[in-house]
Design a protein around this motif. Structure first.
Motif, mmCIF file in Angstrom:
data_model
loop_
_atom_site.group_PDB
_atom_site.id
_atom_site.type_symbol
_atom_site.label_atom_id
_atom_site.label_comp_id
_atom_site.label_asym_id
_atom_site.label_seq_id
_atom_site.Cartn_x
_atom_site.Cartn_y
_atom_site.Cartn_z
ATOM 1 N N GLU A 188 45.137 46.916 36.138
ATOM 2 C CA GLU A 188 46.036 47.765 35.629
ATOM 3 C C GLU A 188 46.720 48.738 36.865
ATOM 4 O O GLU A 188 45.812 49.274 37.591
ATOM 5 C CB GLU A 188 45.456 48.859 34.530
ATOM 6 N N ALA A 199 42.301 40.558 25.659
ATOM 7 C CA ALA A 199 41.254 40.679 26.501
ATOM 8 C C ALA A 199 40.111 40.745 25.569
ATOM 9 O O ALA A 199 39.012 39.999 25.427
ATOM 10 C CB ALA A 199 41.129 41.874 27.467
ATOM 11 N N ILE A 251 44.013 39.315 33.266
ATOM 12 C CA ILE A 251 44.947 39.553 32.434
ATOM 13 C C ILE A 251 45.647 40.930 33.313
ATOM 14 O O ILE A 251 45.013 41.767 33.859
ATOM 15 C CB ILE A 251 44.490 40.386 31.240
ATOM 16 N N ILE A 252 46.999 40.818 33.273
ATOM 17 C CA ILE A 252 47.708 41.942 34.021
ATOM 18 C C ILE A 252 48.226 43.040 33.245
ATOM 19 O O ILE A 252 49.164 42.738 32.532
ATOM 20 C CB ILE A 252 48.725 41.315 35.245
ATOM 21 N N GLY A 253 47.645 44.133 33.183
ATOM 22 C CA GLY A 253 48.099 45.141 32.387
ATOM 23 C C GLY A 253 47.200 45.617 31.328
ATOM 24 O O GLY A 253 46.735 44.797 30.330
ATOM 25 N N ALA A 254 46.888 46.998 31.118
ATOM 26 C CA ALA A 254 46.003 47.375 29.996
ATOM 27 C C ALA A 254 46.737 48.145 29.243
ATOM 28 O O ALA A 254 46.311 49.190 28.613
ATOM 29 C CB ALA A 254 44.809 48.168 30.509
ATOM 30 N N ILE A 298 40.495 42.647 33.637
ATOM 31 C CA ILE A 298 42.002 43.264 33.450
ATOM 32 C C ILE A 298 42.383 43.951 34.610
ATOM 33 O O ILE A 298 41.315 44.706 35.123
ATOM 34 C CB ILE A 298 42.057 44.207 32.138
ATOM 35 N N SER A 335 48.951 45.018 24.685
ATOM 36 C CA SER A 335 48.842 43.406 24.419
ATOM 37 C C SER A 335 47.906 43.005 25.217
ATOM 38 O O SER A 335 46.864 41.927 24.888
ATOM 39 C CB SER A 335 50.044 42.951 24.751
ATOM 40 N N GLY A 336 47.633 43.677 26.353
ATOM 41 C CA GLY A 336 46.714 43.258 27.222
ATOM 42 C C GLY A 336 45.151 43.165 26.763
ATOM 43 O O GLY A 336 44.263 42.511 26.802
#
Ligand code: FAD
Length: 147
Positions: free
Chosen positions: A30, A17, A6-9, A28, A12-13
């Motif tokens: 970030e 997750a 998952i790209i981005g914490a 993830i 949404s991410g």
């Protein structure tokens, strides 16, 4: 086990997750040094400012259930603020407004706990490989193979 990147914490991410990690191996990435994305708080002691999202509302039943769980845990509070409109529209926000407590990024921090998050890595490209997808950062370094 299926490996998911998952790209981005941001919220949404993190929520994706949390839900996916019950069944899959989730990592993830970030680019900044902390979780939260636009649910951001800046500190200038003794003050703290939520300089991204100021509050949120809950329209769907699923999201209201999510909020209730975090309210009970003391991580979300109803925000009983007085609003004014500067353009004369007198538009009122009728739905309950919520804030993360004690600051907007604390909800993200709590969600990130227990998840695998690698900070300060900006993913710039995905490369198809015979065994999956390879993630590359801005320097061209590889960060694993994912499904
Ligand atoms: C000033 C402001 C006020 C707002 N007010 C409200 C409000 O009142 N109510 C409301 O509901 N919403 C509000 N929002 C919107 C709300 O903040 C967002 O909808 C929500 O936080 C977005 O979450 P997200 O996870 O989708 O994205 P983001 O929070 O943007 O998270 C994305 C994350 O991905 C990371 N990222 C991006 N690209 C890469 C990459 N290539 N590699 C690695 N990491 C990467 C970023 O660093 C970031 O942490 C507001 C937003 C702003 C800016």
């Amino acid at each position: 086990m299926t490996r998911i990147a998952i790209i981005g914490a941001g919220l949404s991410g993190l929520v994706a997750a949390e839900s996916l990690s019950k069944r899959f191996d989730v990592q993830i990435f970030e680019k900044s040094r902390g979780a939260g994305g636009r649910m951001a708080t800046r500190r200038a002691e003794p003050y703290a400012f939520d300089h991204g999202a100021q509050y949120f509302t809950a329209k769907s039943e699923a999201f209201r259930d999510f909020v209730t769980e975090y309210k009970e845990a003391g991580l979300v509070e109803e925000w009983r603020c007085r609003t004014i409109s500067l353009n004369g529209s007198n538009r009122e926000i009728r739905r309950p407004m919520f804030v993360a407590s004690p600051s907007m990024n604390s909800l993200a921090k709590d969600l990130a706990r227990g998840l695998k998050v690698k900070y300060r890595i900006q993913i710039s490209a995905l490369k198809r490989d015979p065994v999956g997808w390879v993630l590359l950062d801005s320097t061209g370094a590889e960060h694993g193979v994912f499904d």
